[in-house]
Design a protein around this motif. Structure first.
Motif, PDB file in Angstrom:
ATOM      1  N   VAL A   1       0.967  -1.007   0.138  1.00  9.68           N
ATOM      2  CA  VAL A   1       0.067  -0.012  -0.072  1.00  9.68           C
ATOM      3  C   VAL A   1       0.770   1.193   0.074  1.00  9.68           C
ATOM      4  O   VAL A   1       1.548   1.371   0.924  1.00  9.68           O
ATOM      5  CB  VAL A   1      -0.913  -0.007   1.140  1.00  9.68           C
ATOM      6  N   THR A   2       0.883   1.950  -0.968  1.00  8.74           N
ATOM      7  CA  THR A   2       1.792   3.057  -1.212  1.00  8.74           C
ATOM      8  C   THR A   2       1.346   4.414  -0.814  1.00  8.74           C
ATOM      9  O   THR A   2       1.885   5.256  -0.347  1.00  8.74           O
ATOM     10  CB  THR A   2       2.170   3.217  -2.717  1.00  8.74           C
ATOM     11  N   GLU A   3       0.230   4.739  -0.737  1.00 11.42           N
ATOM     12  CA  GLU A   3      -0.687   5.916  -0.147  1.00 11.42           C
ATOM     13  C   GLU A   3      -2.118   5.728   0.139  1.00 11.42           C
ATOM     14  O   GLU A   3      -2.534   4.705  -0.270  1.00 11.42           O
ATOM     15  CB  GLU A   3      -0.485   7.007  -1.152  1.00 11.42           C
ATOM     16  N   MET A   4      -2.641   6.457   1.033  1.00 12.27           N
ATOM     17  CA  MET A   4      -3.859   6.376   1.742  1.00 12.27           C
ATOM     18  C   MET A   4      -4.284   7.712   2.136  1.00 12.27           C
ATOM     19  O   MET A   4      -3.483   8.566   2.631  1.00 12.27           O
ATOM     20  CB  MET A   4      -3.739   5.315   2.620  1.00 12.27           C
TER      21      MET A   4
ATOM     22  N   ILE B   1     -14.391   9.619   1.592  1.00 13.56           N
ATOM     23  CA  ILE B   1     -14.063   8.664   0.534  1.00 13.56           C
ATOM     24  C   ILE B   1     -12.620   8.086   1.087  1.00 13.56           C
ATOM     25  O   ILE B   1     -11.752   9.170   1.222  1.00 13.56           O
ATOM     26  CB  ILE B   1     -13.936   9.225  -0.839  1.00 13.56           C
ATOM     27  N   VAL B   2     -12.576   7.011   1.309  1.00 13.88           N
ATOM     28  CA  VAL B   2     -11.279   6.623   1.636  1.00 13.88           C
ATOM     29  C   VAL B   2     -10.473   6.050   0.354  1.00 13.88           C
ATOM     30  O   VAL B   2     -11.139   5.051  -0.428  1.00 13.88           O
ATOM     31  CB  VAL B   2     -11.240   5.262   2.712  1.00 13.88           C
ATOM     32  N   ARG B   3      -9.340   6.575  -0.148  1.00 13.06           N
ATOM     33  CA  ARG B   3      -8.777   6.246  -1.219  1.00 13.06           C
ATOM     34  C   ARG B   3      -7.475   5.536  -0.858  1.00 13.06           C
ATOM     35  O   ARG B   3      -6.657   6.203  -0.244  1.00 13.06           O
ATOM     36  CB  ARG B   3      -8.481   7.294  -2.323  1.00 13.06           C
ATOM     37  N   ALA B   4      -7.075   4.626  -1.605  1.00 15.48           N
ATOM     38  CA  ALA B   4      -5.701   3.871  -1.492  1.00 15.48           C
ATOM     39  C   ALA B   4      -4.985   3.649  -2.924  1.00 15.48           C
ATOM     40  O   ALA B   4      -5.863   3.088  -3.569  1.00 15.48           O
ATOM     41  CB  ALA B   4      -5.944   3.120  -0.393  1.00 15.48           C
ATOM     42  N   ALA B   5      -3.875   3.791  -2.918  1.00 12.30           N
ATOM     43  CA  ALA B   5      -3.024   3.197  -4.016  1.00 12.30           C
ATOM     44  C   ALA B   5      -2.101   2.077  -3.611  1.00 12.30           C
ATOM     45  O   ALA B   5      -1.633   2.245  -2.486  1.00 12.30           O
ATOM     46  CB  ALA B   5      -2.164   4.254  -4.748  1.00 12.30           C
ATOM     47  N   GLY B   6      -1.882   1.052  -4.478  1.00 12.60           N
ATOM     48  CA  GLY B   6      -0.964  -0.053  -4.082  1.00 12.60           C
ATOM     49  C   GLY B   6      -0.076  -0.413  -5.426  1.00 12.60           C
ATOM     50  O   GLY B   6      -0.390   0.119  -6.503  1.00 12.60           O
ATOM     51  N   LEU B   7       0.733  -1.114  -4.944  1.00 16.44           N
ATOM     52  CA  LEU B   7       1.758  -1.403  -5.820  1.00 16.44           C
ATOM     53  C   LEU B   7       1.934  -2.872  -5.956  1.00 16.44           C
ATOM     54  O   LEU B   7       2.749  -3.489  -4.942  1.00 16.44           O
ATOM     55  CB  LEU B   7       3.222  -0.839  -5.773  1.00 16.44           C
ATOM     56  N   PRO B   8       1.247  -3.748  -7.038  1.00 16.29           N
ATOM     57  CA  PRO B   8       1.525  -5.117  -7.249  1.00 16.29           C
ATOM     58  C   PRO B   8       2.859  -5.513  -7.646  1.00 16.29           C
ATOM     59  O   PRO B   8       3.438  -4.793  -8.306  1.00 16.29           O
ATOM     60  CB  PRO B   8       0.476  -5.495  -8.297  1.00 16.29           C
ATOM     61  N   PRO B   9       3.245  -6.778  -7.734  1.00 20.99           N
ATOM     62  CA  PRO B   9       4.706  -7.089  -8.093  1.00 20.99           C
ATOM     63  C   PRO B   9       4.865  -6.914  -9.604  1.00 20.99           C
ATOM     64  O   PRO B   9       6.004  -6.501 -10.276  1.00 20.99           O
ATOM     65  CB  PRO B   9       4.526  -8.475  -7.990  1.00 20.99           C
TER      66      PRO B   9
ATOM     67  N   GLN C   1     -10.013   5.939  13.507  1.00 23.92           N
ATOM     68  CA  GLN C   1      -8.883   5.601  12.881  1.00 23.92           C
ATOM     69  C   GLN C   1      -9.230   4.585  11.780  1.00 23.92           C
ATOM     70  O   GLN C   1     -10.052   3.760  12.024  1.00 23.92           O
ATOM     71  CB  GLN C   1      -7.599   4.668  13.786  1.00 23.92           C
ATOM     72  N   ILE C   2      -8.636   4.880  10.577  1.00 28.57           N
ATOM     73  CA  ILE C   2      -8.905   3.925   9.352  1.00 28.57           C
ATOM     74  C   ILE C   2      -7.546   3.260   8.836  1.00 28.57           C
ATOM     75  O   ILE C   2      -6.591   4.046   8.736  1.00 28.57           O
ATOM     76  CB  ILE C   2      -9.355   4.680   8.248  1.00 28.57           C
ATOM     77  N   VAL C   3      -7.758   1.786   8.737  1.00 25.24           N
ATOM     78  CA  VAL C   3      -6.447   1.017   8.376  1.00 25.24           C
ATOM     79  C   VAL C   3      -6.703   0.553   7.026  1.00 25.24           C
ATOM     80  O   VAL C   3      -7.644  -0.131   6.869  1.00 25.24           O
ATOM     81  CB  VAL C   3      -6.145   0.024   9.447  1.00 25.24           C
ATOM     82  N   VAL C   4      -5.638   0.523   5.892  1.00 27.41           N
ATOM     83  CA  VAL C   4      -5.843  -0.047   4.933  1.00 27.41           C
ATOM     84  C   VAL C   4      -4.475  -1.040   4.769  1.00 27.41           C
ATOM     85  O   VAL C   4      -3.267  -0.817   5.086  1.00 27.41           O
ATOM     86  CB  VAL C   4      -5.818   0.711   3.638  1.00 27.41           C
TER      87      VAL C   4
ATOM     88  N   SER D   1       0.581  -1.873   5.696  1.00 31.25           N
ATOM     89  CA  SER D   1      -0.429  -1.131   5.752  1.00 31.25           C
ATOM     90  C   SER D   1      -0.306   0.080   6.199  1.00 31.25           C
ATOM     91  O   SER D   1       1.066   0.788   6.481  1.00 31.25           O
ATOM     92  CB  SER D   1      -1.234  -2.002   7.048  1.00 31.25           C
ATOM     93  N   ARG D   2      -1.359   1.185   5.848  1.00 31.60           N
ATOM     94  CA  ARG D   2      -1.190   2.526   6.009  1.00 31.60           C
ATOM     95  C   ARG D   2      -2.539   2.902   7.045  1.00 31.60           C
ATOM     96  O   ARG D   2      -3.519   2.196   6.463  1.00 31.60           O
ATOM     97  CB  ARG D   2      -1.142   3.248   4.958  1.00 31.60           C
ATOM     98  N   SER D   3      -2.497   3.988   7.783  1.00 33.53           N
ATOM     99  CA  SER D   3      -3.571   4.333   8.796  1.00 33.53           C
ATOM    100  C   SER D   3      -3.490   5.714   8.851  1.00 33.53           C
ATOM    101  O   SER D   3      -2.579   6.574   8.442  1.00 33.53           O
ATOM    102  CB  SER D   3      -3.193   3.637  10.020  1.00 33.53           C
ATOM    103  N   SER D   4      -4.675   6.178   9.050  1.00 36.98           N
ATOM    104  CA  SER D   4      -4.941   7.596   9.157  1.00 36.98           C
ATOM    105  C   SER D   4      -5.865   7.759  10.361  1.00 36.98           C
ATOM    106  O   SER D   4      -7.030   6.991  10.553  1.00 36.98           O
ATOM    107  CB  SER D   4      -5.533   8.252   7.986  1.00 36.98           C
ATOM    108  N   ARG D   5      -5.746   8.607  11.452  1.00 36.66           N
ATOM    109  CA  ARG D   5      -6.426   8.839  12.538  1.00 36.66           C
ATOM    110  C   ARG D   5      -6.719  10.307  12.781  1.00 36.66           C
ATOM    111  O   ARG D   5      -6.009  11.128  12.151  1.00 36.66           O
ATOM    112  CB  ARG D   5      -5.731   8.361  13.759  1.00 36.66           C
ATOM    113  N   ARG D   6      -7.895  10.550  13.324  1.00 34.44           N
ATOM    114  CA  ARG D   6      -8.346  11.790  13.812  1.00 34.44           C
ATOM    115  C   ARG D   6      -8.128  12.289  15.066  1.00 34.44           C
ATOM    116  O   ARG D   6      -7.882  11.293  16.118  1.00 34.44           O
ATOM    117  CB  ARG D   6      -9.561  12.364  13.121  1.00 34.44           C
TER     118      ARG D   6
END
Length: 157
Positions: free
Chosen positions: A61-64, A74-82, A143-146, A152-157
Motif C-alpha cells: 500500500v503506497t498511499e492512502m 471517501i477513503v482512497r488507497a493506491a497500491g503496488l502489485p509485483p 482511525q482507518i487502516v488499509v 499497511s497505512r493508517s490515518s487517525r483523527r
C-alpha cells in the motif's frame, strides 16, 4: 477611525476563542490526517466472508487518504502489485464494515493478471481503490487502516 476599548476587548476575546475550534470535530482541518505506515499482521490471503473471492492482498500500500465529501468521506488507497496486469482492485471492509474500538480496517485486494505480465515501472503497475463512508458511519470511527500483504497505512483523527 479608532475602535473603543470595549470593541478591542471583544475582538481579542473572539479571536482567542477561535483557538479552541482546532480541537473540535467540526473543524475540517481536524479531520483525518495524512496516512502513516503501520505494522501489518495478515495471515489469510482470501477475503473473510467471501471464500469464493480469488483476489489477494496487494503487495504494498503506497498511499492512502481520507477525503471529506458532502455527507461523508471517501477513503482512497493506491497500491503496488509485483507486476503489471493486476485488476479488480477494491477496499473490502473487515467485520462487515463495523469499527472495532474505533478502528475501521479495509483489506486492499486485487485480482491476478490473466496472462504473462511484465514488471516495468512502479507508475505503470499502480492500482487504486476507494470506498465511501457516510457521516453516520464516521461518527464512531477514530482511525482507518488499509492492509496490504507487506505493509499497511493508517490515518487517525
Amino acid at each position: 477611525m479608532r475602535l473603543p476599548v470595549s470593541g478591542l476587548l471583544i475582538l481579542a476575546l473572539v479571536l482567542a476563542g477561535c483557538g479552541r475550534i482546532r480541537e473540535s470535530r467540526l473543524n475540517p482541518f481536524n479531520w483525518f490526517g495524512r496516512s502513516q505506515p503501520a505494522a501489518v499482521a495478515v495471515t489469510e490471503p482470501a477475503v473473510p466472508g467471501r471464500p469464493d473471492d480469488p483476489r489477494i492482498l496487494v503487495a504494498e500500500v503506497t498511499e492512502m487518504e481520507v477525503a471529506r465529501q458532502p455527507g461523508g468521506a471517501i477513503v482512497r488507497a493506491a497500491g503496488l502489485p509485483p507486476t503489471q496486469g493486476w485488476w479488480d482492485a477494491a477496499l473490502v471492509a473487515e467485520n462487515n464494515g463495523e469499527p472495532v474500538d474505533g478502528v475501521l480496517t479495509y483489506r486492499f485486494v486485487v485480482d491476478q493478471p490473466r496472462g504473462p505480465a511484465r514488471v516495468s515501472t512502479p507508475q505503470s503497475r499502480e492500482v487504486t481503490a476507494a470506498a465511501y463512508l457516510s457521516d453516520i458511519k464516521l461518527a464512531n470511527i477514530t482511525q482507518i487502516v488499509v492492509l496490504g500483504a507487506g505493509n499497511s497505512r493508517s490515518s487517525r483523527r
